[in-house]
Write a protein that holds these residues in place. Structure first.
Motif, PDB file in Angstrom:
ATOM      1  N   ILE A 170      34.502  20.021  36.581  1.00  0.00           N
ATOM      2  CA  ILE A 170      34.830  19.073  35.519  1.00  0.00           C
ATOM      3  C   ILE A 170      36.250  18.545  35.690  1.00  0.00           C
ATOM      4  O   ILE A 170      36.510  17.349  35.512  1.00  0.00           O
ATOM      5  CB  ILE A 170      34.656  19.737  34.137  1.00  0.00           C
ATOM      6  CG1 ILE A 170      33.187  20.116  33.917  1.00  0.00           C
ATOM      7  CG2 ILE A 170      35.125  18.807  33.025  1.00  0.00           C
ATOM      8  CD1 ILE A 170      32.949  20.972  32.687  1.00  0.00           C
ATOM      9  N   PHE A 171      37.160  19.426  36.069  1.00  0.00           N
ATOM     10  CA  PHE A 171      38.557  19.046  36.277  1.00  0.00           C
ATOM     11  C   PHE A 171      38.666  17.987  37.378  1.00  0.00           C
ATOM     12  O   PHE A 171      39.345  16.968  37.221  1.00  0.00           O
ATOM     13  CB  PHE A 171      39.362  20.289  36.645  1.00  0.00           C
ATOM     14  CG  PHE A 171      40.849  20.136  36.555  1.00  0.00           C
ATOM     15  CD1 PHE A 171      41.507  20.303  35.346  1.00  0.00           C
ATOM     16  CD2 PHE A 171      41.604  19.840  37.675  1.00  0.00           C
ATOM     17  CE1 PHE A 171      42.888  20.185  35.259  1.00  0.00           C
ATOM     18  CE2 PHE A 171      42.985  19.721  37.601  1.00  0.00           C
ATOM     19  CZ  PHE A 171      43.622  19.889  36.387  1.00  0.00           C
ATOM     20  N   ASN A 172      37.990  18.213  38.490  1.00  0.00           N
ATOM     21  CA  ASN A 172      38.032  17.257  39.598  1.00  0.00           C
ATOM     22  C   ASN A 172      37.334  15.944  39.249  1.00  0.00           C
ATOM     23  O   ASN A 172      37.750  14.875  39.687  1.00  0.00           O
ATOM     24  CB  ASN A 172      37.400  17.882  40.846  1.00  0.00           C
ATOM     25  CG  ASN A 172      38.250  18.985  41.435  1.00  0.00           C
ATOM     26  OD1 ASN A 172      39.470  18.957  41.341  1.00  0.00           O
ATOM     27  ND2 ASN A 172      37.616  19.979  42.034  1.00  0.00           N
ATOM     28  N   TYR A 173      36.292  16.033  38.435  1.00  0.00           N
ATOM     29  CA  TYR A 173      35.606  14.833  37.939  1.00  0.00           C
ATOM     30  C   TYR A 173      36.569  13.979  37.112  1.00  0.00           C
ATOM     31  O   TYR A 173      36.621  12.754  37.249  1.00  0.00           O
ATOM     32  CB  TYR A 173      34.412  15.277  37.104  1.00  0.00           C
ATOM     33  CG  TYR A 173      33.675  14.192  36.357  1.00  0.00           C
ATOM     34  CD1 TYR A 173      32.621  13.507  36.940  1.00  0.00           C
ATOM     35  CD2 TYR A 173      34.011  13.884  35.029  1.00  0.00           C
ATOM     36  CE1 TYR A 173      31.919  12.536  36.236  1.00  0.00           C
ATOM     37  CE2 TYR A 173      33.323  12.916  34.324  1.00  0.00           C
ATOM     38  CZ  TYR A 173      32.276  12.249  34.935  1.00  0.00           C
ATOM     39  OH  TYR A 173      31.594  11.283  34.231  1.00  0.00           O
ATOM     40  N   ALA A 174      37.356  14.631  36.262  1.00  0.00           N
ATOM     41  CA  ALA A 174      38.306  13.904  35.421  1.00  0.00           C
ATOM     42  C   ALA A 174      39.365  13.199  36.255  1.00  0.00           C
ATOM     43  O   ALA A 174      39.837  12.110  35.896  1.00  0.00           O
ATOM     44  CB  ALA A 174      38.975  14.870  34.436  1.00  0.00           C
ATOM     45  N   LEU A 175      39.723  13.784  37.387  1.00  0.00           N
ATOM     46  CA  LEU A 175      40.745  13.189  38.252  1.00  0.00           C
ATOM     47  C   LEU A 175      40.308  11.856  38.851  1.00  0.00           C
ATOM     48  O   LEU A 175      41.139  11.066  39.299  1.00  0.00           O
ATOM     49  CB  LEU A 175      41.095  14.157  39.391  1.00  0.00           C
ATOM     50  CG  LEU A 175      42.072  15.275  39.042  1.00  0.00           C
ATOM     51  CD1 LEU A 175      42.133  16.303  40.161  1.00  0.00           C
ATOM     52  CD2 LEU A 175      43.460  14.710  38.768  1.00  0.00           C
ATOM     53  N   ASN A 176      39.011  11.593  38.851  1.00  0.00           N
ATOM     54  CA  ASN A 176      38.516  10.326  39.393  1.00  0.00           C
ATOM     55  C   ASN A 176      38.917   9.128  38.536  1.00  0.00           C
ATOM     56  O   ASN A 176      38.975   7.999  39.022  1.00  0.00           O
ATOM     57  CB  ASN A 176      36.985  10.362  39.527  1.00  0.00           C
ATOM     58  CG  ASN A 176      36.527  11.313  40.612  1.00  0.00           C
ATOM     59  OD1 ASN A 176      37.215  11.498  41.609  1.00  0.00           O
ATOM     60  ND2 ASN A 176      35.369  11.918  40.418  1.00  0.00           N
ATOM     61  N   SER A 177      39.186   9.364  37.255  1.00  0.00           N
ATOM     62  CA  SER A 177      39.488   8.241  36.364  1.00  0.00           C
ATOM     63  C   SER A 177      40.789   8.385  35.596  1.00  0.00           C
ATOM     64  O   SER A 177      41.229   7.445  34.936  1.00  0.00           O
ATOM     65  CB  SER A 177      38.341   8.056  35.356  1.00  0.00           C
ATOM     66  OG  SER A 177      38.149   9.226  34.585  1.00  0.00           O
ATOM     67  N   SER A 178      41.430   9.552  35.669  1.00  0.00           N
ATOM     68  CA  SER A 178      42.622   9.807  34.868  1.00  0.00           C
ATOM     69  C   SER A 178      43.706  10.477  35.693  1.00  0.00           C
ATOM     70  O   SER A 178      43.427  11.118  36.706  1.00  0.00           O
ATOM     71  CB  SER A 178      42.283  10.701  33.669  1.00  0.00           C
ATOM     72  OG  SER A 178      41.287  10.133  32.847  1.00  0.00           O
ATOM     73  N   ILE A 179      44.944  10.302  35.243  1.00  0.00           N
ATOM     74  CA  ILE A 179      46.072  11.041  35.796  1.00  0.00           C
ATOM     75  C   ILE A 179      46.267  12.279  34.928  1.00  0.00           C
ATOM     76  O   ILE A 179      46.521  12.161  33.727  1.00  0.00           O
ATOM     77  CB  ILE A 179      47.351  10.191  35.795  1.00  0.00           C
ATOM     78  CG1 ILE A 179      47.181   8.984  36.727  1.00  0.00           C
ATOM     79  CG2 ILE A 179      48.558  11.018  36.224  1.00  0.00           C
ATOM     80  CD1 ILE A 179      48.309   7.972  36.616  1.00  0.00           C
ATOM     81  N   ILE A 180      46.116  13.449  35.524  1.00  0.00           N
ATOM     82  CA  ILE A 180      46.253  14.687  34.771  1.00  0.00           C
ATOM     83  C   ILE A 180      47.664  15.234  34.924  1.00  0.00           C
ATOM     84  O   ILE A 180      48.175  15.372  36.038  1.00  0.00           O
ATOM     85  CB  ILE A 180      45.221  15.739  35.224  1.00  0.00           C
ATOM     86  CG1 ILE A 180      43.803  15.257  34.899  1.00  0.00           C
ATOM     87  CG2 ILE A 180      45.489  17.084  34.547  1.00  0.00           C
ATOM     88  CD1 ILE A 180      42.705  16.225  35.318  1.00  0.00           C
ATOM     89  N   ILE A 181      48.291  15.518  33.800  1.00  0.00           N
ATOM     90  CA  ILE A 181      49.584  16.190  33.776  1.00  0.00           C
ATOM     91  C   ILE A 181      49.333  17.545  33.124  1.00  0.00           C
ATOM     92  O   ILE A 181      48.974  17.612  31.947  1.00  0.00           O
ATOM     93  CB  ILE A 181      50.631  15.383  33.000  1.00  0.00           C
ATOM     94  CG1 ILE A 181      50.735  13.968  33.578  1.00  0.00           C
ATOM     95  CG2 ILE A 181      51.996  16.069  33.046  1.00  0.00           C
ATOM     96  CD1 ILE A 181      51.420  12.991  32.663  1.00  0.00           C
ATOM     97  N   ALA A 182      49.450  18.598  33.900  1.00  0.00           N
ATOM     98  CA  ALA A 182      49.059  19.923  33.443  1.00  0.00           C
ATOM     99  C   ALA A 182      50.244  20.868  33.433  1.00  0.00           C
ATOM    100  O   ALA A 182      51.278  20.606  34.045  1.00  0.00           O
ATOM    101  CB  ALA A 182      47.960  20.481  34.350  1.00  0.00           C
ATOM    102  N   SER A 183      50.072  21.976  32.726  1.00  0.00           N
ATOM    103  CA  SER A 183      51.087  23.024  32.744  1.00  0.00           C
ATOM    104  C   SER A 183      50.404  24.371  32.906  1.00  0.00           C
ATOM    105  O   SER A 183      49.309  24.598  32.393  1.00  0.00           O
ATOM    106  CB  SER A 183      51.918  23.003  31.463  1.00  0.00           C
ATOM    107  OG  SER A 183      51.152  23.436  30.351  1.00  0.00           O
TER     108      SER A 183
END
Length: 208
Positions: A170-183
Protein backbone atom coordinates in the motif's frame (compact mmCIF):
# COMPACT_ATOMS: atom_id res chain seq x y z
CA UNK A 1 7.14 21.76 -2.89
CA UNK A 2 6.76 22.25 0.86
CA UNK A 3 9.14 24.91 2.16
CA UNK A 4 9.87 25.55 5.82
CA UNK A 5 11.71 28.77 6.62
CA UNK A 6 13.25 29.73 9.96
CA UNK A 7 10.69 27.65 11.84
CA UNK A 8 10.54 27.75 15.64
CA UNK A 9 7.96 25.79 17.62
CA UNK A 10 7.71 25.71 21.40
CA UNK A 11 5.02 24.28 23.66
CA UNK A 12 6.74 25.56 26.80
CA UNK A 13 8.17 29.06 27.17
CA UNK A 14 11.86 28.22 26.98
CA UNK A 15 11.82 24.78 25.33
CA UNK A 16 11.82 24.68 21.53
CA UNK A 17 10.78 21.42 19.90
CA UNK A 18 11.75 22.90 16.53
CA UNK A 19 14.54 25.47 16.45
CA UNK A 20 15.59 27.68 13.52
CA UNK A 21 14.71 25.01 10.97
CA UNK A 22 14.91 25.37 7.20
CA UNK A 23 13.73 22.44 5.08
CA UNK A 24 12.16 21.81 1.70
CA UNK A 25 10.38 18.70 0.45
CA UNK A 26 9.98 18.04 -3.26
CA UNK A 27 10.65 14.29 -3.16
CA UNK A 28 9.91 11.42 -0.77
CA UNK A 29 11.72 12.21 2.48
CA UNK A 30 12.27 10.44 5.80
CA UNK A 31 12.77 12.49 8.95
CA UNK A 32 14.72 10.19 11.23
CA UNK A 33 15.34 10.29 14.94
CA UNK A 34 13.34 12.99 16.71
CA UNK A 35 9.67 12.05 16.99
CA UNK A 36 8.58 15.29 18.67
CA UNK A 37 10.29 17.40 15.99
CA UNK A 38 8.56 15.57 13.14
CA UNK A 39 5.15 15.70 14.78
CA UNK A 40 5.45 19.44 15.47
CA UNK A 41 6.55 20.16 11.88
CA UNK A 42 3.70 18.09 10.43
CA UNK A 43 1.05 19.65 12.68
CA UNK A 44 2.23 23.15 11.81
CA UNK A 45 2.35 22.32 8.11
CA UNK A 46 -1.35 21.47 8.02
CA UNK A 47 -2.35 24.30 10.33
CA UNK A 48 -3.24 22.38 13.49
CA UNK A 49 -0.60 24.23 15.51
CA UNK A 50 0.83 27.71 15.09
CA UNK A 51 4.62 28.05 15.23
CA UNK A 52 6.28 30.63 17.43
CA UNK A 53 7.92 32.11 14.35
CA UNK A 54 8.85 31.23 10.79
CA UNK A 55 6.89 30.48 7.64
CA UNK A 56 5.64 27.39 5.83
CA UNK A 57 4.74 27.38 2.14
CA UNK A 58 2.93 24.71 0.15
CA UNK A 59 3.51 25.06 -3.58
CA UNK A 60 4.32 28.73 -3.04
CA UNK A 61 1.30 29.52 -0.85
CA UNK A 62 1.68 30.42 2.80
CA UNK A 63 -0.23 27.90 4.95
CA UNK A 64 -1.75 30.83 6.82
CA UNK A 65 -3.96 31.66 3.82
CA UNK A 66 -4.87 28.13 2.71
CA UNK A 67 -8.32 26.96 3.76
CA UNK A 68 -8.38 23.54 5.39
CA UNK A 69 -10.45 21.99 2.60
CA UNK A 70 -7.89 23.15 0.03
CA UNK A 71 -4.80 21.58 1.59
CA UNK A 72 -3.25 19.16 -0.96
CA UNK A 73 -2.11 17.08 2.01
CA UNK A 74 -3.22 14.04 3.97
CA UNK A 75 -1.82 13.59 7.46
CA UNK A 76 -1.49 10.28 9.30
CA UNK A 77 -0.42 10.81 12.93
CA UNK A 78 1.13 8.05 15.01
CA UNK A 79 -2.26 7.35 16.61
CA UNK A 80 -4.81 8.15 13.89
CA UNK A 81 -8.43 8.84 14.73
CA UNK A 82 -10.91 6.31 13.36
CA UNK A 83 -14.66 5.85 13.59
CA UNK A 84 -14.71 2.77 15.81
CA UNK A 85 -18.37 1.86 15.23
CA UNK A 86 -18.11 2.07 11.45
CA UNK A 87 -16.59 -0.50 9.12
CA UNK A 88 -13.12 -0.10 7.68
CA UNK A 89 -14.75 0.54 4.29
CA UNK A 90 -16.92 3.34 5.73
CA UNK A 91 -13.84 4.89 7.33
CA UNK A 92 -11.99 4.90 4.03
CA UNK A 93 -14.97 6.32 2.13
CA UNK A 94 -15.25 9.21 4.57
CA UNK A 95 -12.29 11.05 3.03
CA UNK A 96 -14.13 11.24 -0.29
CA UNK A 97 -17.62 11.88 1.05
CA UNK A 98 -16.61 15.01 2.97
CA UNK A 99 -15.13 16.35 -0.27
CA UNK A 100 -18.42 15.75 -2.12
CA UNK A 101 -17.13 13.05 -4.47
CA UNK A 102 -19.93 11.41 -6.45
CA UNK A 103 -21.16 7.95 -5.42
CA UNK A 104 -19.81 6.56 -8.68
CA UNK A 105 -16.37 8.09 -8.08
CA UNK A 106 -16.28 6.75 -4.52
CA UNK A 107 -17.26 3.29 -5.73
CA UNK A 108 -14.59 3.33 -8.43
CA UNK A 109 -11.84 4.45 -6.05
CA UNK A 110 -12.76 1.78 -3.50
CA UNK A 111 -12.90 -0.88 -6.22
CA UNK A 112 -9.43 0.19 -7.32
CA UNK A 113 -8.07 -0.34 -3.81
CA UNK A 114 -9.86 -3.66 -3.38
CA UNK A 115 -8.55 -5.04 -6.66
CA UNK A 116 -5.03 -3.83 -5.95
CA UNK A 117 -4.80 -5.43 -2.49
CA UNK A 118 -6.24 -8.34 -0.58
CA UNK A 119 -8.37 -6.28 1.82
CA UNK A 120 -10.46 -8.93 3.54
CA UNK A 121 -11.16 -6.78 6.59
CA UNK A 122 -13.07 -3.92 4.91
CA UNK A 123 -16.49 -5.14 6.07
CA UNK A 124 -15.40 -5.42 9.72
CA UNK A 125 -16.11 -2.78 12.34
CA UNK A 126 -12.94 -0.85 13.14
CA UNK A 127 -13.34 -1.52 16.88
CA UNK A 128 -12.83 -5.24 16.17
CA UNK A 129 -9.58 -4.73 14.24
CA UNK A 130 -6.06 -4.96 15.59
CA UNK A 131 -4.23 -1.66 16.09
CA UNK A 132 -2.09 -2.50 13.06
CA UNK A 133 -5.16 -2.95 10.84
CA UNK A 134 -6.62 0.31 12.20
CA UNK A 135 -3.47 2.14 11.11
CA UNK A 136 -3.63 0.55 7.66
CA UNK A 137 -7.30 1.58 7.42
CA UNK A 138 -6.38 5.16 8.32
CA UNK A 139 -3.57 5.13 5.76
CA UNK A 140 -5.97 3.93 3.06
CA UNK A 141 -8.32 6.75 4.02
CA UNK A 142 -5.41 9.19 3.69
CA UNK A 143 -4.33 8.01 0.24
CA UNK A 144 -7.64 7.28 -1.49
CA UNK A 145 -8.09 10.85 -2.72
CA UNK A 146 -4.53 10.86 -4.08
CA UNK A 147 -3.27 14.01 -2.35
CA UNK A 148 -0.08 15.59 -3.63
CA UNK A 149 1.59 15.16 -0.22
CA UNK A 150 1.13 12.61 2.55
CA UNK A 151 2.63 13.20 6.00
CA UNK A 152 3.10 9.95 7.94
CA UNK A 153 4.31 9.40 11.50
CA UNK A 154 5.98 6.13 12.55
CA UNK A 155 4.04 4.04 10.07
CA UNK A 156 6.12 0.87 9.83
CA UNK A 157 7.06 0.83 13.52
CA UNK A 158 3.33 0.59 14.28
CA UNK A 159 2.61 -2.34 11.94
CA UNK A 160 2.46 -5.95 13.12
CA UNK A 161 4.80 -8.45 11.48
CA UNK A 162 1.82 -10.23 9.90
CA UNK A 163 0.74 -7.02 8.15
CA UNK A 164 4.14 -5.80 6.93
CA UNK A 165 3.85 -7.13 3.38
CA UNK A 166 0.42 -5.55 2.91
CA UNK A 167 1.62 -2.28 4.46
CA UNK A 168 4.62 -2.14 2.09
CA UNK A 169 2.40 -2.80 -0.94
CA UNK A 170 0.00 0.00 0.00
CA UNK A 171 2.87 2.35 0.85
CA UNK A 172 4.51 1.83 -2.55
CA UNK A 173 1.14 2.21 -4.27
CA UNK A 174 0.71 5.61 -2.62
CA UNK A 175 4.12 6.70 -3.90
CA UNK A 176 2.82 6.44 -7.46
CA UNK A 177 0.63 9.51 -6.99
CA UNK A 178 1.89 11.33 -3.88
CA UNK A 179 5.05 12.66 -2.28
CA UNK A 180 5.38 10.96 1.09
CA UNK A 181 7.11 12.77 3.94
CA UNK A 182 7.53 10.26 6.74
CA UNK A 183 9.10 10.07 10.17
CA UNK A 184 10.53 7.18 12.12
CA UNK A 185 12.39 7.31 15.42
CA UNK A 186 14.26 4.05 14.89
CA UNK A 187 16.89 3.38 12.21
CA UNK A 188 15.68 -0.25 11.98
CA UNK A 189 12.83 0.92 9.76
CA UNK A 190 14.97 2.79 7.21
CA UNK A 191 14.92 -0.33 5.01
CA UNK A 192 11.25 0.27 4.22
CA UNK A 193 11.94 3.74 2.82
CA UNK A 194 13.76 2.77 -0.35
CA UNK A 195 15.17 5.74 -2.31
CA UNK A 196 13.85 8.29 0.23
CA UNK A 197 15.92 11.33 1.07
CA UNK A 198 16.93 10.90 4.72
CA UNK A 199 17.09 13.91 7.03
CA UNK A 200 18.37 13.18 10.53
CA UNK A 201 17.03 15.34 13.33
CA UNK A 202 18.07 15.66 16.95
CA UNK A 203 17.18 17.99 19.83
CA UNK A 204 14.92 20.19 17.72
CA UNK A 205 17.29 20.73 14.80
CA UNK A 206 18.47 19.07 11.61
CA UNK A 207 21.79 17.28 12.08
CA UNK A 208 24.59 18.57 9.85
Amino acid sequence: MIEIKNLNINYEKDFFIVFETNLSFSAPTLLLGDESFSSAVFRSTIGIDKPKSGEIFIDGKNVKIIKSKDFPISYLPKQPVTFENKTAKENIEYSLKVRKFSKEKIKNELNSLETSFNLKFLSEKVKSLTNSKKIITAFLRAIIRKPKYILVENFFSSIDQNDLDLAKEIFNYALNSSIIIASEKDENFVKFYKDFNIVEVENGSVKT
